[in-house]
Design a protein around this motif. Structure first.
Motif, PDB file in Angstrom:
ATOM      1  N   ASN A 142       0.772  -1.056  -0.006  1.00  0.00           N
ATOM      2  CA  ASN A 142      -0.074   0.050   0.026  1.00  0.00           C
ATOM      3  C   ASN A 142       1.012   1.178   0.031  1.00  0.00           C
ATOM      4  OD1 ASN A 142      -2.232  -1.629  -0.086  1.00  0.00           O
ATOM      5  ND2 ASN A 142      -2.799  -1.346   2.176  1.00  0.00           N
ATOM      6  N   LYS A 143       2.150   1.267   0.297  1.00  0.00           N
ATOM      7  CA  LYS A 143       3.062   2.173   0.383  1.00  0.00           C
ATOM      8  C   LYS A 143       2.538   3.381   1.490  1.00  0.00           C
ATOM      9  CE  LYS A 143       4.741   1.402  -4.356  1.00  0.00           C
ATOM     10  NZ  LYS A 143       4.832   1.987  -5.718  1.00  0.00           N
ATOM     11  N   GLY A 144       2.403   4.407   0.962  1.00  0.00           N
ATOM     12  CA  GLY A 144       1.924   5.533   1.984  1.00  0.00           C
ATOM     13  C   GLY A 144       2.958   6.145   2.786  1.00  0.00           C
ATOM     14  N   SER A 145       2.578   7.342   3.443  1.00  0.00           N
ATOM     15  CA  SER A 145       3.663   8.120   4.031  1.00  0.00           C
ATOM     16  C   SER A 145       3.843   7.748   5.401  1.00  0.00           C
ATOM     17  CB  SER A 145       3.103   9.537   4.371  1.00  0.00           C
ATOM     18  OG  SER A 145       2.571   9.923   2.868  1.00  0.00           O
ATOM     19  N   ALA A 146       4.974   8.178   5.924  1.00  0.00           N
ATOM     20  CA  ALA A 146       5.452   7.676   7.350  1.00  0.00           C
ATOM     21  C   ALA A 146       4.382   8.469   8.471  1.00  0.00           C
ATOM     22  CB  ALA A 146       6.699   8.284   7.596  1.00  0.00           C
ATOM     23  N   GLY A 147       4.264   7.660   9.563  1.00  0.00           N
ATOM     24  CA  GLY A 147       3.346   8.531  10.698  1.00  0.00           C
ATOM     25  C   GLY A 147       4.277   9.292  11.472  1.00  0.00           C
ATOM     26  N   GLY A 196       7.994   9.025  11.911  1.00  0.00           N
ATOM     27  CA  GLY A 196       9.050   9.214  10.790  1.00  0.00           C
ATOM     28  C   GLY A 196       9.331   7.820  10.205  1.00  0.00           C
ATOM     29  N   MET A 197       8.940   6.825  10.738  1.00  0.00           N
ATOM     30  CA  MET A 197       9.615   5.488   9.888  1.00  0.00           C
ATOM     31  C   MET A 197       8.624   5.158   8.788  1.00  0.00           C
ATOM     32  SD  MET A 197       9.377   1.821  11.871  1.00  0.00           S
ATOM     33  CE  MET A 197       9.247   0.207  10.988  1.00  0.00           C
ATOM     34  N   GLY A 198       9.303   4.574   7.635  1.00  0.00           N
ATOM     35  CA  GLY A 198       8.892   4.582   6.396  1.00  0.00           C
ATOM     36  C   GLY A 198       8.406   3.026   6.313  1.00  0.00           C
ATOM     37  N   VAL A 199       7.725   2.795   5.175  1.00  0.00           N
ATOM     38  CA  VAL A 199       7.302   0.973   4.975  1.00  0.00           C
ATOM     39  C   VAL A 199       8.437   0.378   4.696  1.00  0.00           C
ATOM     40  CG1 VAL A 199       4.990   1.760   4.401  1.00  0.00           C
ATOM     41  CG2 VAL A 199       6.596   1.919   2.634  1.00  0.00           C
ATOM     42  N   SER A 200       9.480   0.816   3.980  1.00  0.00           N
ATOM     43  CA  SER A 200      11.010  -0.102   3.390  1.00  0.00           C
ATOM     44  C   SER A 200      11.496  -0.339   4.873  1.00  0.00           C
ATOM     45  CB  SER A 200      11.633   1.183   2.552  1.00  0.00           C
ATOM     46  OG  SER A 200      12.113   2.217   3.378  1.00  0.00           O
ATOM     47  N   GLU A 201      11.450   0.198   6.020  1.00  0.00           N
ATOM     48  CA  GLU A 201      12.118  -0.117   7.172  1.00  0.00           C
ATOM     49  C   GLU A 201      11.251  -1.347   7.910  1.00  0.00           C
ATOM     50  OE1 GLU A 201      13.540   3.528   9.412  1.00  0.00           O
ATOM     51  OE2 GLU A 201      12.490   4.527   8.022  1.00  0.00           O
ATOM     52  N   LEU A 202      10.120  -1.520   7.698  1.00  0.00           N
ATOM     53  CA  LEU A 202       9.251  -2.463   8.488  1.00  0.00           C
ATOM     54  C   LEU A 202       9.959  -3.645   8.558  1.00  0.00           C
ATOM     55  CD1 LEU A 202       6.703  -2.905  10.236  1.00  0.00           C
ATOM     56  CD2 LEU A 202       5.485  -3.023   8.009  1.00  0.00           C
ATOM     57  N   PRO A 203      10.133  -4.428   7.274  1.00  0.00           N
ATOM     58  CA  PRO A 203      10.777  -5.831   7.310  1.00  0.00           C
ATOM     59  C   PRO A 203      11.791  -6.045   8.361  1.00  0.00           C
ATOM     60  CG  PRO A 203      10.479  -5.212   5.166  1.00  0.00           C
ATOM     61  CD  PRO A 203      10.167  -3.964   5.862  1.00  0.00           C
ATOM     62  N   HIS A 204      12.915  -5.152   8.385  1.00  0.00           N
ATOM     63  CA  HIS A 204      13.996  -5.053   9.382  1.00  0.00           C
ATOM     64  C   HIS A 204      13.607  -4.782  10.944  1.00  0.00           C
ATOM     65  CE1 HIS A 204      17.961  -4.744  10.742  1.00  0.00           C
ATOM     66  NE2 HIS A 204      17.694  -3.863  11.387  1.00  0.00           N
ATOM     67  N   TRP A 205      12.583  -3.869  11.137  1.00  0.00           N
ATOM     68  CA  TRP A 205      12.258  -3.624  12.320  1.00  0.00           C
ATOM     69  C   TRP A 205      11.413  -4.985  12.687  1.00  0.00           C
ATOM     70  CZ3 TRP A 205       7.502  -3.785  14.925  1.00  0.00           C
ATOM     71  CH2 TRP A 205       7.808  -3.070  16.137  1.00  0.00           C
ATOM     72  N   VAL A 224       3.595   3.136  10.724  1.00  0.00           N
ATOM     73  CA  VAL A 224       3.727   1.895   9.859  1.00  0.00           C
ATOM     74  C   VAL A 224       3.556   0.646  10.909  1.00  0.00           C
ATOM     75  CG1 VAL A 224       5.342   0.639   8.662  1.00  0.00           C
ATOM     76  CG2 VAL A 224       5.265   2.799   8.338  1.00  0.00           C
ATOM     77  N   ILE A 225       3.825   0.893  12.116  1.00  0.00           N
ATOM     78  CA  ILE A 225       3.621  -0.287  12.950  1.00  0.00           C
ATOM     79  C   ILE A 225       2.395  -0.604  13.258  1.00  0.00           C
ATOM     80  CG2 ILE A 225       4.164  -1.228  15.247  1.00  0.00           C
ATOM     81  CD1 ILE A 225       6.878   0.428  14.986  1.00  0.00           C
ATOM     82  N   ASP A 226       1.575   0.653  13.572  1.00  0.00           N
ATOM     83  CA  ASP A 226       0.007   0.631  13.862  1.00  0.00           C
ATOM     84  C   ASP A 226      -0.698   0.268  12.644  1.00  0.00           C
ATOM     85  OD1 ASP A 226       0.330   1.254  16.612  1.00  0.00           O
ATOM     86  OD2 ASP A 226       0.497   3.359  16.232  1.00  0.00           O
ATOM     87  N   ARG A 227      -0.046   0.646  11.633  1.00  0.00           N
ATOM     88  CA  ARG A 227      -1.038   0.160  10.463  1.00  0.00           C
ATOM     89  C   ARG A 227      -0.791  -1.307  10.127  1.00  0.00           C
ATOM     90  NH1 ARG A 227       1.479   4.985   7.398  1.00  0.00           N
ATOM     91  NH2 ARG A 227       2.451   3.747   5.949  1.00  0.00           N
ATOM     92  N   PRO A 274      -6.081   1.088   8.034  1.00  0.00           N
ATOM     93  CA  PRO A 274      -6.583  -0.109   7.576  1.00  0.00           C
ATOM     94  C   PRO A 274      -7.904  -0.755   8.508  1.00  0.00           C
ATOM     95  CG  PRO A 274      -4.211  -0.068   8.196  1.00  0.00           C
ATOM     96  CD  PRO A 274      -4.570   1.035   8.632  1.00  0.00           C
ATOM     97  N   LEU A 275      -8.081  -0.298   9.569  1.00  0.00           N
ATOM     98  CA  LEU A 275      -9.366  -0.834  10.553  1.00  0.00           C
ATOM     99  C   LEU A 275     -10.459   0.048  10.288  1.00  0.00           C
ATOM    100  CD1 LEU A 275      -9.598  -3.141  12.295  1.00  0.00           C
ATOM    101  CD2 LEU A 275      -9.125  -1.714  14.213  1.00  0.00           C
ATOM    102  N   SER A 276     -10.190   1.539   9.705  1.00  0.00           N
ATOM    103  CA  SER A 276     -11.295   2.303   9.940  1.00  0.00           C
ATOM    104  C   SER A 276     -12.397   1.756   8.754  1.00  0.00           C
ATOM    105  CB  SER A 276     -10.825   3.690   9.432  1.00  0.00           C
ATOM    106  OG  SER A 276     -10.451   4.323  10.518  1.00  0.00           O
ATOM    107  N   PRO A 277     -12.167   1.196   7.588  1.00  0.00           N
ATOM    108  CA  PRO A 277     -13.499   0.833   6.640  1.00  0.00           C
ATOM    109  C   PRO A 277     -14.347  -0.371   7.221  1.00  0.00           C
ATOM    110  CG  PRO A 277     -11.227   0.970   5.290  1.00  0.00           C
ATOM    111  CD  PRO A 277     -10.762   1.242   6.906  1.00  0.00           C
ATOM    112  N   LEU A 278     -13.524  -1.314   7.899  1.00  0.00           N
ATOM    113  CA  LEU A 278     -14.067  -2.360   8.672  1.00  0.00           C
ATOM    114  C   LEU A 278     -15.460  -1.700   9.571  1.00  0.00           C
ATOM    115  CD1 LEU A 278     -15.026  -5.481   8.901  1.00  0.00           C
ATOM    116  CD2 LEU A 278     -13.329  -5.531  10.431  1.00  0.00           C
TER     117      LEU A 278
END
Length: 435
Positions: A40-45, A48-57, A99-102, A211-215
């Motif tokens: 989904n990509k998207g901006s940092a929260g 400041g953490m970007g989606v590209s950093e999520l796998p390593h984190w 990103v973590i909360d997403r 991600p949870l808001s639509p549901l």
């Protein structure tokens, strides 16, 4: 009712919801959620953490994250707020969680959705797998073809910002028995909002964009759907946009009063009475589409939507003067046109598309004309296209402005349709006709 819905309607087939937290925190579910967030990509929260950093984190912190949620010590970060342009005009406030909360909200969505979606109304089209905007507007068109030519158009005032937390949690409790899931959702509902570096508490509503808001929005408004179904109404809903179709003005006014009362008293939401109305359906838009007034109703693109696109293209073209036009078309113009045309592929009156293509090519000719700058350069380019000395002089040496010259016969033939096709310019008409 679909076969899937019929299957799930049998309460005995719904799996137990007493140990959902373990399912949510399962490594496979978390990894699937992380993959979706990355796609989904998207901006940092706010962190400041970007989606590209999520796998390593996640690789380094999965165990501690899991423990903090299980021990109820995890706390969501505040949501960063920004504004985006709405399809129908105006601005919509968008909340951007970290990103973590997403990822965690996506993991929640994945395990909660099977307990709710199969029970949702067939007239609900928003944020559901296999359902989309086009299906919703086609259903609205079909109601009108049945003779229901009046619409009860009710606008929910700041729906996502005003959802009642207690009512929403009560609705979730009907199907979900795991108290820890209630607690986690409540934490997300009450997580702070950061605007201009200042964090404030949220006592109602849910951030639109998580991600949870639509549901959650569908869970809340399914109560409205069920009420409308019980009353036998013909309606279409996509998230907080919904329209009810009736056969007369008088019937519409009765429905308007009763439905407004239900929304305000039972759902504790507010109606924007300045935007809510009972009117002939061809005078109102639904999800950015208009309808024709003829008996065999057809979908059309409203003039205001065309106008907004033109303004956007014109604004972008003003910045294209110093750019390589082929790249400018590929990187700026085409994504805009392709997305817009694909959204309106369902339109059944399409004469606008040819006119729009002509106008877009003319805007691009303005860029060419400005880049050529000097009359001598313009003369040479027109001559190269095979025109005579006199014809090239007439075009290159005149006191007219760029817009006039972009529509002049010899300039149009020099910068012809084939040239733009070779440059890869998207044709709105071609996209719509190819549906």
């Amino acid at each position: 009712m679909s076969a899937t819905n019929q299957l799930w309607k049998n309460a005995e087939l719904v799996p137990s919801s007493e140990h959902l937290l373990e399912q949510m925190l399962d490594r496979a579910n978390i990894q699937k959620a992380a993959g979706q967030v990355i796609r989904n990509k998207g901006s940092a929260g706010t962190d400041g953490m970007g989606v590209s950093e999520l796998p390593h984190w996640l690789q380094s912190n999965y165990a501690s994250l899991k423990t903090s949620i299980e021990t109820d010590t995890y706390r969501p970060s505040p949501v960063r707020v920004c504004e985006i342009e709405k399809i129908g005009g105006g601005l919509r406030q968008l909340g951007i969680p970290t990103v973590i909360d997403r990822m965690l909200q996506q993991a929640l969505h994945q395990i909660l959705n099977p307990y709710f979606d199969p029970f949702f109304s067939e007239n609900s089209y928003g944020f559901r797998k296999g359902r989309n905007t086009q299906q919703a507007v086609l259903a609205a068109r079909d109601f009108q073809r049945e003779g229901k030519r009046y619409v009860v158009d009710i606008d929910l005032s700041k729906f996502f910002d005003r959802m009642n937390h207690d009512l929403l949690i009560a609705l979730i409790k009907r199907r979900i028995k795991d108290r820890r899931i209630w607690r986690l959702i409540d934490l997300y509902l009450k997580s702070g909002v950061m605007v201009g570096g200042i964090t404030s508490l949220r006592l109602e509503g849910t951030p639109q964009g998580s991600p949870l808001s639509p549901l959650l929005s569908n869970i809340m408004l399914d109560e409205l759907d069920k009420e409308l179904e019980k009353r036998g109404h013909s309606f279409c809903r996509y998230a907080d946009d919904f329209s009810i179709y009736v056969s007369s003005q008088k019937a519409g006014e009765r429905v308007y009063e009763s439905v407004t009362s239900f929304i305000e008293k039972k759902l504790k939401l507010r109606i924007n009475k300045d935007k809510s109305i009972v009117d002939k359906s061809y005078r109102r838009n639904f999800l950015g589409f208009g309808f024709t007034s003829e008996k065999h109703t057809r979908l059309r693109v409203p003039k205001e939507c065309l106008s907004r696109l033109r303004k956007k293209v014109k604004r972008e073209c003003k910045h294209g003067r110093g750019k390589n036009i082929k790249l400018f078309i590929a990187e700026t113009i085409n994504p805009m046109l392709r997305g817009w045309a694909n959204y309106y592929k369902t339109a059944e009156t399409i004469t606008f598309a040819k006119v729009l293509d002509i106008w877009i090519r003319r805007r691009l000719r303005v860029i060419f004309w400005r880049q050529w700058k000097r009359p001598r350069t313009r003369y040479k380019n027109i001559r190269k296209a095979g025109f005579s000395h006199v014809e090239a002089l007439m075009s290159a040496y005149n006191n007219r402005g760029c817009w006039w010259n972009s529509g002049h016969k010899f300039v149009v033939l020099t910068l012809n349709n084939m040239l733009f096709a070779q440059m890869g310019l998207v044709s709105v008409e071609s996209v719509i006709v190819s549906r």
